[in-house]
Design a protein around this motif. Structure first.
Motif, PDB file in Angstrom:
ATOM      1  N   ILE A 165       0.939  -1.146   0.020  1.00  0.00           N
ATOM      2  CA  ILE A 165      -0.082   0.093   0.013  1.00  0.00           C
ATOM      3  C   ILE A 165       0.653   1.084  -0.032  1.00  0.00           C
ATOM      4  O   ILE A 165       1.759   1.369   0.735  1.00  0.00           O
ATOM      5  CB  ILE A 165      -0.805  -0.152   1.210  1.00  0.00           C
ATOM      6  N   ARG A 166       0.498   2.319  -0.851  1.00  0.00           N
ATOM      7  CA  ARG A 166       1.268   3.312  -1.184  1.00  0.00           C
ATOM      8  C   ARG A 166       0.559   4.649  -0.290  1.00  0.00           C
ATOM      9  O   ARG A 166       1.259   5.726  -0.023  1.00  0.00           O
ATOM     10  CB  ARG A 166       1.573   3.632  -2.599  1.00  0.00           C
ATOM     11  N   GLU A 167      -0.496   4.574  -0.253  1.00  0.00           N
ATOM     12  CA  GLU A 167      -1.236   5.747   0.425  1.00  0.00           C
ATOM     13  C   GLU A 167      -2.491   5.457   1.242  1.00  0.00           C
ATOM     14  O   GLU A 167      -2.998   4.259   0.782  1.00  0.00           O
ATOM     15  CB  GLU A 167      -1.325   6.964  -0.464  1.00  0.00           C
ATOM     16  N   LEU A 168      -2.915   6.061   2.118  1.00  0.00           N
ATOM     17  CA  LEU A 168      -4.317   5.905   2.727  1.00  0.00           C
ATOM     18  C   LEU A 168      -5.162   6.813   2.294  1.00  0.00           C
ATOM     19  O   LEU A 168      -4.904   8.066   1.871  1.00  0.00           O
ATOM     20  CB  LEU A 168      -3.899   6.022   4.287  1.00  0.00           C
ATOM     21  N   PRO A 169      -6.297   6.326   2.064  1.00  0.00           N
ATOM     22  CA  PRO A 169      -7.421   7.235   1.613  1.00  0.00           C
ATOM     23  C   PRO A 169      -7.823   8.434   2.739  1.00  0.00           C
ATOM     24  O   PRO A 169      -7.587   8.018   3.742  1.00  0.00           O
ATOM     25  CB  PRO A 169      -8.680   6.488   1.342  1.00  0.00           C
ATOM     26  N   ASP A 170      -8.344   9.582   2.267  1.00  0.00           N
ATOM     27  CA  ASP A 170      -8.629  10.416   3.106  1.00  0.00           C
ATOM     28  C   ASP A 170      -9.759  10.066   4.076  1.00  0.00           C
ATOM     29  O   ASP A 170      -9.918  10.735   5.209  1.00  0.00           O
ATOM     30  CB  ASP A 170      -9.172  11.884   2.259  1.00  0.00           C
ATOM     31  N   SER A 171     -10.580   9.036   3.679  1.00  0.00           N
ATOM     32  CA  SER A 171     -11.781   8.497   4.426  1.00  0.00           C
ATOM     33  C   SER A 171     -11.195   7.742   5.626  1.00  0.00           C
ATOM     34  O   SER A 171     -11.830   7.668   6.728  1.00  0.00           O
ATOM     35  CB  SER A 171     -12.663   7.736   3.728  1.00  0.00           C
ATOM     36  N   ILE A 172      -9.870   7.660   5.783  1.00  0.00           N
ATOM     37  CA  ILE A 172      -9.066   7.083   6.834  1.00  0.00           C
ATOM     38  C   ILE A 172      -9.787   7.844   8.202  1.00  0.00           C
ATOM     39  O   ILE A 172      -9.783   7.255   9.319  1.00  0.00           O
ATOM     40  CB  ILE A 172      -7.717   6.767   6.970  1.00  0.00           C
ATOM     41  N   GLY A 173      -9.747   9.186   8.314  1.00  0.00           N
ATOM     42  CA  GLY A 173      -9.890   9.941   9.490  1.00  0.00           C
ATOM     43  C   GLY A 173     -11.414   9.680   9.737  1.00  0.00           C
ATOM     44  O   GLY A 173     -11.687  10.282  10.999  1.00  0.00           O
ATOM     45  N   ASP A 174     -12.347   8.957   9.326  1.00  0.00           N
ATOM     46  CA  ASP A 174     -13.632   8.964   9.589  1.00  0.00           C
ATOM     47  C   ASP A 174     -13.722   7.746  10.538  1.00  0.00           C
ATOM     48  O   ASP A 174     -14.773   7.647  11.294  1.00  0.00           O
ATOM     49  CB  ASP A 174     -14.624   8.718   8.387  1.00  0.00           C
ATOM     50  N   LEU A 175     -12.536   7.113  10.960  1.00  0.00           N
ATOM     51  CA  LEU A 175     -12.487   5.875  11.597  1.00  0.00           C
ATOM     52  C   LEU A 175     -12.556   6.198  13.239  1.00  0.00           C
ATOM     53  O   LEU A 175     -11.443   6.168  13.953  1.00  0.00           O
ATOM     54  CB  LEU A 175     -11.437   4.701  11.287  1.00  0.00           C
ATOM     55  N   LYS A 176     -13.650   6.867  13.713  1.00  0.00           N
ATOM     56  CA  LYS A 176     -13.343   7.700  15.188  1.00  0.00           C
ATOM     57  C   LYS A 176     -13.153   6.802  16.262  1.00  0.00           C
ATOM     58  O   LYS A 176     -12.538   7.301  17.336  1.00  0.00           O
ATOM     59  CB  LYS A 176     -14.620   8.478  15.403  1.00  0.00           C
ATOM     60  N   MET A 177     -13.305   5.366  15.985  1.00  0.00           N
ATOM     61  CA  MET A 177     -13.135   4.511  17.258  1.00  0.00           C
ATOM     62  C   MET A 177     -11.892   3.656  17.166  1.00  0.00           C
ATOM     63  O   MET A 177     -11.560   2.876  18.128  1.00  0.00           O
ATOM     64  CB  MET A 177     -14.267   3.399  17.127  1.00  0.00           C
ATOM     65  N   MET A 178     -11.248   3.994  16.181  1.00  0.00           N
ATOM     66  CA  MET A 178      -9.978   2.966  15.841  1.00  0.00           C
ATOM     67  C   MET A 178      -8.824   3.272  16.975  1.00  0.00           C
ATOM     68  O   MET A 178      -8.402   4.573  17.084  1.00  0.00           O
ATOM     69  CB  MET A 178      -9.324   3.215  14.468  1.00  0.00           C
ATOM     70  N   GLU A 179      -8.103   2.213  17.443  1.00  0.00           N
ATOM     71  CA  GLU A 179      -7.394   2.477  18.571  1.00  0.00           C
ATOM     72  C   GLU A 179      -6.065   2.027  18.080  1.00  0.00           C
ATOM     73  O   GLU A 179      -4.970   2.407  18.640  1.00  0.00           O
ATOM     74  CB  GLU A 179      -7.752   1.679  19.811  1.00  0.00           C
ATOM     75  N   LYS A 180      -5.668   1.141  17.252  1.00  0.00           N
ATOM     76  CA  LYS A 180      -4.494   0.750  16.757  1.00  0.00           C
ATOM     77  C   LYS A 180      -4.252   0.695  15.026  1.00  0.00           C
ATOM     78  O   LYS A 180      -5.031   0.072  14.527  1.00  0.00           O
ATOM     79  CB  LYS A 180      -3.955  -0.537  17.238  1.00  0.00           C
ATOM     80  N   MET A 181      -3.310   1.216  14.562  1.00  0.00           N
ATOM     81  CA  MET A 181      -3.008   1.208  13.148  1.00  0.00           C
ATOM     82  C   MET A 181      -1.513   0.768  13.091  1.00  0.00           C
ATOM     83  O   MET A 181      -0.825   1.422  13.461  1.00  0.00           O
ATOM     84  CB  MET A 181      -3.660   2.324  12.510  1.00  0.00           C
ATOM     85  N   HIS A 182      -1.333  -0.345  12.222  1.00  0.00           N
ATOM     86  CA  HIS A 182      -0.072  -0.715  11.902  1.00  0.00           C
ATOM     87  C   HIS A 182       0.256  -0.611  10.522  1.00  0.00           C
ATOM     88  O   HIS A 182      -0.465  -1.342   9.584  1.00  0.00           O
ATOM     89  CB  HIS A 182      -0.147  -2.424  12.420  1.00  0.00           C
ATOM     90  N   LEU A 183       1.236   0.153  10.253  1.00  0.00           N
ATOM     91  CA  LEU A 183       1.603   0.367   8.958  1.00  0.00           C
ATOM     92  C   LEU A 183       3.152  -0.054   8.543  1.00  0.00           C
ATOM     93  O   LEU A 183       3.616   0.528   7.547  1.00  0.00           O
ATOM     94  CB  LEU A 183       1.417   1.927   8.477  1.00  0.00           C
ATOM     95  N   GLY A 184       3.636  -0.797   9.326  1.00  0.00           N
ATOM     96  CA  GLY A 184       5.085  -1.264   9.271  1.00  0.00           C
ATOM     97  C   GLY A 184       5.167  -2.057   7.897  1.00  0.00           C
ATOM     98  O   GLY A 184       4.371  -2.782   7.500  1.00  0.00           O
ATOM     99  N   CYS A 185       6.512  -1.571   7.274  1.00  0.00           N
ATOM    100  CA  CYS A 185       6.888  -2.414   6.166  1.00  0.00           C
ATOM    101  C   CYS A 185       5.786  -2.034   4.923  1.00  0.00           C
ATOM    102  O   CYS A 185       5.749  -3.010   4.093  1.00  0.00           O
ATOM    103  CB  CYS A 185       7.181  -3.829   6.438  1.00  0.00           C
ATOM    104  N   THR A 186       5.381  -0.913   4.956  1.00  0.00           N
ATOM    105  CA  THR A 186       4.407  -0.596   3.750  1.00  0.00           C
ATOM    106  C   THR A 186       5.218   0.513   2.889  1.00  0.00           C
ATOM    107  O   THR A 186       6.332   0.887   3.057  1.00  0.00           O
ATOM    108  CB  THR A 186       3.059   0.006   4.179  1.00  0.00           C
ATOM    109  N   ARG A 187       4.367   1.026   1.929  1.00  0.00           N
ATOM    110  CA  ARG A 187       5.318   1.865   0.999  1.00  0.00           C
ATOM    111  C   ARG A 187       4.773   3.165   1.032  1.00  0.00           C
ATOM    112  O   ARG A 187       4.667   4.092   0.169  1.00  0.00           O
ATOM    113  CB  ARG A 187       5.244   1.451  -0.634  1.00  0.00           C
ATOM    114  N   ILE A 188       4.009   3.472   2.189  1.00  0.00           N
ATOM    115  CA  ILE A 188       3.238   4.774   2.378  1.00  0.00           C
ATOM    116  C   ILE A 188       4.378   5.852   2.711  1.00  0.00           C
ATOM    117  O   ILE A 188       5.347   5.586   3.446  1.00  0.00           O
ATOM    118  CB  ILE A 188       2.329   4.679   3.722  1.00  0.00           C
TER     119      ILE A 188
END
Length: 807
Positions: free
Chosen positions: A456-479
């Motif tokens: 994955i190279r980028e996150l969509p803008d809609s990611i900010g709508d995940l108001k409940m999210m507590e953990k996000m792991h982006l390790g070893c991605t191409r972001i």
């Protein structure tokens, strides 16, 4: 009521409560500290205090004392009880005690710990005994469904057992239990009938269980049976099970079921089978009350004759298939109450997911985890296109956990956004996945998103709508960058991006008011934005192996920061505001480019560990003496040649590592017990603190060293020592590194307590050890020239490790 509310006491008050039962702790505000088992050396010391009224056992009791200490698992209560019971007893009684301890818990411990078990309700007791006999290390959710089917209340009862300190739950949600408590539970079961095992409720020892099966001595008392790990496969006949009508748990490995099983497994709730046969030699098998089915390493096909009895069951809750050779999933339309479905590590191909999975409307957890395979092999698989995930999966509206790991899918279908109940989404190692659909933002209940090792190279803008999210792991991605909308993740606690391509953080990062952990290790980040100071809840910040040169002054606003990791980064200096981090307990600057520490470092009033190894720092500021909580100071391989006087003011310092000689006007810290000196040109000038228990040094002339009499461990790194220094008679552990002189012969027979000897990188062709009568552990590593190792006189030697020697 002595302490119920925090406002009953003045500022700075500390109220410490010790308890084995937190269920009735009627206090509104408290922090829980989970006590751990004693380290081995402390455990041996505690045992010796009660068994001998001294800190260490006499040399002729050394081995048996060590064995008893290991058996107790570091439990202080057990060490005290056993130690007191053996005080002034003869050696034969000690040996008998050890023998009994190896077969069953000590009588006194049993009776003391049993008090806690007797306080349990019937349901709590059943769950406790199930865990002790079968479920230590098992993920909690699987037996949960079995207990629930028995009309227990497992969520409440498990929490109660945790509160009673009888069980623990680890970070992977697995059930844990101290070995003594496990043995206690098993002993309770064993005492149900000491003479006839078939009258006990649970048979967890496979050999005993097999004997009961063979002799047909089972009874209606048996509710659980384990037949795994046997030396050879056995066929289990209907006659063997005929006298166990109440069997609810069965674990098998290999073998087969043979005969007419009509009405035999009518109460069976749990069936796990490792190496299940591809064809069952059984008729009339009925598993109408089965709740959990776990099959592993089994060559079962879609037409396996066991599917009918297992799946024609409206109460089946769990199917867990690991390394099973399915090409197509079975028909799930007859087990519509299924809650968990797992396909893990299937090889050489993953199963084709049938459409019947779409009927599992109550499914809460679905895992499809592919085994690690080369891409060329995947492309030849005739059964399953790993690039496609059936759309029917995304129609499972009640799914809370979805793991699609190791698959080669290129994209997620937009209908993922319709899974309104999804709390956990893991796409780990989906190495062709390049983007997420915008509909991901519709997963309003999502708590965890794991994209580790995707493309994955980028996150969509809609990611900010995940108001409940507590953990996000982006390790070893191409972001490379995060969208500004990331600041909308108001519940995010952990943001992990190690080894990703991230280069810059948006200013909106400062809006993550709930963030507790930020991991940027081995990223392309060159600077932190000033907005980082807005992370008011941040406790852990990792900048190791980054290209960051300096920290912003706003770092001082991180009032709750506990740990700051900067090792192997390009950091050149620390801002003065670093001293404002009053909660900081750990700071690591190993192999950075820092050359000067600011005076404000003395303001780190909670600092416990300070890592300054491999730095160009020449001197320390006097303010270092203000670090009253500092326990471990590591300055190994640094340029500091003299320790400042202020080091002596560190009243809680226990471990110190540095290179060079100390300031002769300096007093050693009063609690210093462990000292590493990486290089010393004048060991004769060293006056070591008398309370030292561990000492390690690299020097050319160790003979002039004067070692303190209480020293228990000594490590020497020296090429050509003429002789060893005079070793304390109470020494228990000795390590020699790079020694090329035959000095081992000088080891005195008076070292009667020496039990551990390590030889690392010694350039000797022959080593003969003759006089160490108590030595029970010898570790030889990297001694590539060694041809002869003479150990014939070491009668107590129990453990020998040899790597790179005697090849």
């Amino acid at each position: 009521m002595l302490a119920a509310k925090g406002d009953w006491f003045g500022s700075g008050s500390r109220i410490i409560i010790t308890t084995r039962d937190i269920n009735n702790l009627a206090i509104e505000e408290y922090k829980l500290y989970q006590m751990t088992e004693l380290h081995y050396h402390h455990a041996l010391q505690l045992f010796s205090k009660h068994a001998f009224k001294m800190d260490y056992p006499p040399h002729d009791y050394d081995d048996i004392s060590c064995n008893i200490t290991h058996m107790t698992g570091g439990l202080p209560l057990a060490l005290e009880v056993i130690g007191c019971s053996l005080y002034r007893k003869s050696k034969p009684i000690w040996k008998e005690a050890l023998k009994k301890l190896q077969s069953a818990p000590h009588q006194h411990i049993f009776e003391i710990l049993k008090i806690s078990v007797e306080m349990l309700s019937e349901e709590q007791r059943e769950i406790f005994l199930d865990i002790a006999c079968f479920y230590v290390g098992e993920e909690r959710i699987y037996p949960y469904y079995m207990w629930k089917a028995l009309d227990f209340y497992p969520k409440i009862e498990i929490n109660f057992l945790i509160g009673m300190s009888l069980i623990k739950i680890d970070v992977d949600d697995r059930l844990l239990m101290h070995n003594l408590l496990r043995d206690l539970g098993r002993e309770i079961v064993r005492r149900e009938d000491l003479k006839v095992p078939g009258k006990c409720s649970r048979l967890w020892q496979p050999k005993i269980a097999l004997e009961v099966m063979k002799t047909r001595m089972g009874t209606e008392n048996i509710i659980a049976l384990k037949l795994t790990g046997l030396s050879k496969d056995h066929n289990f006949t209907s006659e063997g099970f005929s006298r166990m009508p109440n069997l609810r748990l069965l674990e098998l490995e290999g073998g087969n079921l043979v005969g007419d099983f009509k009405n035999l497994f009518s109460n069976l709730k749990w069936l796990s089978w490792h190496r299940c046969p591809s064809h069952l030699r059984v008729i009339n098998l009925c598993l109408r009350n089965l709740v959990v089915l776990k099959l592993s390493n089994s060559k079962i096909l879609e037409n396996w004759n066991g599917w009918g009895p297992c799946l024609e069951n409206s109460d089946l809750q769990v199917i867990h298939l690991m390394r099973c050779y399915l090409s197509t999933t079975p028909d799930f339309s007859r087990c519509l109450k299924l809650r968990i479905l797992v396909f893990a590590e299937h090889c050489p191909e993953s199963p084709q997911i049938g459409t019947s999975i779409g009927k599992l409307e109550r499914l809460k957890r679905l895992e499809i985890i592919a085994v690690g395979m080369q891409q060329s092999k995947l492309s030849r698989s005739p059964h399953f296109d790993l690039c496609v995930v059936p759309l029917t999966i995304f129609r499972l509206k009640n799914l809370s956990t979805l793991k699609l790991e190791g698959l080669s899918m290129r994209e997620l279908h937009p209908s993922i956004g319709e899974m309104a109940g999804l709390a956990c989404l893991s796409l780990v190692c989906c190495d062709r996945l390049r983007k997420l659909p915008d509909s991901i933002g519709k997963l309003r209940l999502l708590l965890e998103l794991n994209l580790f090792d995707t493309r994955i190279r980028e996150l969509p803008d809609s990611i900010g709508d995940l108001k409940m999210m507590e953990k996000m792991h982006l390790g070893c991605t191409r972001i490379r960058s995060l969208p500004n909308s990331i600041g909308g993740l108001e519940s995010l606690k952990r943001l992990l991006m190690p080894s990703s391509k991230i280069r810059v953080l948006p200013t909106s990062i400062g809006d993550l008011k709930s963030l507790e952990e930020l991991n940027l290790m081995q990223t392309q980040i060159r600077e932190l934005p000033d907005a980082i100071g807005g992370l008011e809840s941040l406790r852990y910040l990792c900048l190791s192996s980054t290209k960051i040169i300096a920290l912003p002054a706003s770092i001082g606003y991180l009032k709750r920061l506990n740990s700051l990791e900067m090792s192997h980064s390009k950091i050149r200096e620390l801002p003065d505001s670093i001293g404002d981090l009053k909660s900081l307990e750990r700071m690591n600057l190993e192999q950075t480019q820092v050359t000067v520490l600011p005076k404000s470092i003395g303001g780190l009033e909670s600092l416990f560990y300070l890592g300054l190894s491999d730095l160009e720092i020449i001197e320390m500021p006097d303010s270092i003496g203000c670090l009253k909580m500092l326990n471990y100071l590591d300055m190994s391989r640094s340029k500091i040649r003299e320790l400042p006087k202020a080091i002596g003011m560190l009243e809680n310092l226990e471990r110190l590592a540095y290179g060079g000689s100390r300031n002769m006007d300096m007093k050693w810290p009063p609690k210093l017990s462990t000292l590493w000196i990486s290089s010393s040109d004048d060991p004769q000038s060293l006056t070591l603190p008398p309370q030292l228990s561990y000492f390690s040094i690299c020097c050319d002339d160790p003979q002039s060293l004067i070692l303190p009499p209480q020293l228990s461990s000594f490590s020497l790194n020296c090429d050509h020592p003429q002789s060893l220094p005079r070793l304390p008679l109470g020494l228990r552990s000795l390590e020699l590194k790079r020694v090329k002189s035959p000095i081992l012969q000088s080891l005195s027979s008076k070292l009667r307590y020496l039990s551990e000897l390590s030889l690392n990188g010694c350039g000797l062709r022959e080593i003969v050890i003759e006089q160490l009568e108590s030595l029970h552990s010898l570790n030889v590593q990297g001694c590539n020239l060694l041809l002869i190792l003479g150990l014939s006189s070491l009668r107590r030697l129990e453990q020998l490790k040899s790597l790179g020697a005697l090849s």
